[in-house]
Scaffold this active site. Structure first.
Site, short mmCIF file in Angstrom:
data_model
loop_
_atom_site.label_atom_id
_atom_site.label_comp_id
_atom_site.label_asym_id
_atom_site.label_seq_id
_atom_site.Cartn_x
_atom_site.Cartn_y
_atom_site.Cartn_z
N THR A 167 -83.50 -8.52 32.44
CA THR A 167 -83.18 -9.92 32.10
C THR A 167 -82.16 -9.85 30.96
O THR A 167 -80.98 -9.66 31.22
CB THR A 167 -84.45 -10.71 31.71
N GLU A 192 -85.20 -6.64 20.81
CA GLU A 192 -84.24 -7.64 20.37
C GLU A 192 -83.76 -7.36 18.95
O GLU A 192 -84.54 -7.39 18.00
CB GLU A 192 -84.88 -9.01 20.45
N THR A 240 -90.65 -10.20 29.71
CA THR A 240 -91.81 -9.54 30.23
C THR A 240 -91.57 -8.06 30.16
O THR A 240 -90.46 -7.61 30.34
CB THR A 240 -91.93 -9.98 31.71
N ASN A 285 -83.37 -15.14 19.10
CA ASN A 285 -84.53 -15.99 19.39
C ASN A 285 -84.38 -17.41 18.92
O ASN A 285 -85.17 -18.28 19.30
CB ASN A 285 -85.79 -15.35 18.82
N LYS A 321 -88.47 -2.67 32.09
CA LYS A 321 -87.56 -3.70 31.59
C LYS A 321 -88.17 -4.48 30.43
O LYS A 321 -89.37 -4.55 30.28
CB LYS A 321 -87.19 -4.68 32.69
#
Lengths: 405, 405
Positions: free
Chosen positions: A153, A276, A190, A400, A179
């Site tokens: 993603t 992230e 996820t 985020n 992933k």
């Protein structure tokens, strides 16, 4: 941003597993966003799933179909998590299972659905329906790399690990892809892991091996403490190599378990490194705890502390923050005098305060590294636990705090 | 950055309490960094302290001296937390107590020490020693505002609340000050609260009132989940108003408790509003939980979720993140169908998914506010709990990733 080089190995195919990829255009036109795994007959399949009370619709169905045995296909889509979608979400996921089952002449329980992406949006069933025949048509043993890309993603790189070992003179292959770290815009992403091997392993033993390996890998990595509604990790054993792994052959079992653990740890750590905004890979190792619970509590308290994580981002050997995090982990009757904390080999805390031998230069040298080990020695027992995490950077906030669009 | 206007009220003095302030030059020359509270004889004093296993030296000593009764002075310094300093830290804190005690002709147990600032650095006793006579010399009833400024570290504003009520025809005054939210550079800061009243309250009852009020205020605010080694909150009752608060006069007791709760909540919320990088004040209210534990677990899981906090910073009505945080809070046998989640009055989740009535515009309107209420209705029992927190902004990372210098 991500830690270390982006290296997807050249993946060994796994006899008995074929993979198809297709573009459904769920979020972006042209992107590969549907992946189908085909599993040979008589293979064993094991799975571990999110513990979030809000399981997405595909998780509910995958658990149920897995329990019924006879799994032959995985249907994975990105771009839409089909989570928080209520009864319609279940109906949509069943419809996708039915579509794939019809395409291959089976019934819906042969299909396990997996979805990742935006939550709360209806699953675009028509788009997926159109992609299923494409994916089935191009099923091949040689698409592990394509699958690693197809399940991404907001991952910045595909993730995979692959390994061959010898068991009783037979070559056994293990390949795995994963992933998605952290919870990712637009809503949350996820962790998905798909591992295949051509060893023969009975379903119950395979499940035990997977559960244990997940507890040492996928369940020990954390970006921000948030867990997704869709997390799933699957292990397929096709048996096609002829090598048999069973509890009656301890040596073979140990070899196999070790290899599975290695592959799963590698693809789990790949998730952390691509977390992230990650600029560091941080290993938090708690040694000689009294119980597993206190070892994990301590490790996670340190790994989740925003203050520890921002200090790691700043490469600041701010030992006081680590000490304070250990102090609030809730260990009962904690004798501070016996605690030691190290950054790599540099002792930063002993005798209830800063180590006498500690110098800021030595701490700084460790903190400047991209890979950092925080070792917390409790001296209360013989339980060791390790978790892996990242730092907390500006980019994490940027990613985020971006509005979903 | 901070939420809302910076308004320190004009503080009522409290008969029986005098305050002195002085500059010791601990971190910055000329800054007021030593504050002395003088408590009249026969006053009652109560205290609550950090639950971090690593209590700073002054916390260890304050607890001990408080237990011995007969407290007459608080000695507060900023700029140095005297934490993680081992045996030398204890010796240093005792020396400071001795110095103040000698200055006023008492023994060390009459003095409670409080320190806040850098951890792991030796307390600069000589500097504090030089400041003590200054502080004692300017003791006055009218320095609550000066004390509110004098106990600041990286707070951007002084914090105080003040109130008068009538009890049995007597005017009772309650004044309180607080400092320091979140864990603050260079290492971590401390929540300190000092509240005084001229009501007469027996020590044991005063302790019960303080413990209960702290549980509804100081113990329900959270910036980043980190708790300091130095957190302390003290309540003094001088008795000088003549009004007596006791358990035999329920009406007076209730009036008094309500006023104490109000003052403590006000100074606790002032800490949140001045939280590191805060741009929002967020109230997380969990209603109709089965137990207090599950109410608090749910509230803190949401309040600590980096994903929820970054969405709040972005004013993004990202209901999926709130739903996922509730889902991982660890509530057993959770029936998702009965859960409702609201942003202010806007229902965002019901029947296991996004509320049918929900519109992005309605969610956005709430998220644009500076004060946001997240209401989580579990429908499992009759326990309600509320915690307060902030968003997670770029400035939080900047503040906490700045190198200690």
């Amino acid at each position: 941003m991500a830690v270390g080089p982006a290296t997807l190995p050249s993946m060994y195919s796994v006899d008995g597993i074929r993979i198809g990829v297709a573009s459904a255009g769920i979020k972006k036109p042209g992107r590969k966003d549907v992946v189908v795994f085909e599993v040979c007959e008589d293979a064993s399949v094991a799975g571990v799933f999110t513990k979030n009370a809000f399981c997405a619709a595909p998780v509910v169905i995958s658990k149920d179909h897995l329990a019924q045995g006879n799994v032959r296909y995985f249907l994975i889509n990105t771009g839409n998590a089909n989570a928080g979608t209520g009864k319609q979400g279940l109906a949509d996921a069943y419809e996708c299972c039915d579509l794939l089952a019809a395409e291959v002449g089976l019934t819906r329980t042969a299909v396990l659905p997996f979805s990742t992406g935006v939550i709360g949006e209806p699953l675009p069933v028509a788009k997926i329906a159109a992609a299923i025949p494409q994916a089935v048509e191009n099923l091949s043993a040689y698409q592990w790399e394509a699958a690693a890309s197809g399940i991404m993603t907001t991952d910045t790189r595909p993730k995979g690990a692959t390994k061959q070992i010898e068991i009783d003179g037979q070559t056994v292959t293990i390949s795995g892809i994963s992933k998605g770290a952290g919870m990712i815009m637009p809503n949350m992403a996820t962790m998905l892991g798909f591992i295949g091997t051509d060893a023969a392993v009975e379903p119950q033993l395979l499940q035990e091996i997977l559960t244990d390996a997940a507890n040492k890998s996928f369940n020990r990595i954390t970006i921000d403490g948030d867990t997704s509604t869709n997390d799933s990790c699957m292990l397929i054993a096709t048996g096609r190599s002829g090598a048999i792994v069973s509890s009656s052959d301890t040596e073979a079992l140990n070899l196999f378990v070790e290899a599975i653990n290695e592959v799963m740890l590698e693809i789990a750590l790949a998730i952390v490194k691509d977390g992230e905004g990650a600029t560091k890979l941080v290993t938090v190792s708690v040694e000689s705890a009294g119980t597993q619970e206190e070892a994990l509590k301590t490790a996670y308290t340190v790994a989740h502390s925003p203050l520890v994580k921002t200090a790691l981002f700043a490469s600041d050997p701010n030992w006081g923050r680590i000490l304070a995090a250990v102090g609030r982990a809730g260990i009962e009757n904690f004798d501070l005098e016996t605690l030691k904390i190290y950054l790599d080999d540099v002792c930063i805390v002993e005798n209830g305060g800063r180590a006498a031998s500690y110098t800021e230069d030595a701490g700084q040298a460790v903190m400047n590294q991209e890979n950092i080990l925080i070792r917390i020695v409790l001296n209360r027992g013989d339980v060791n636990e390790t978790v892996w995490t990242t730092d907390l950077s500006h980019e994490y906030v940027t990613i985020n705090a971006d509005y979903r669009s």
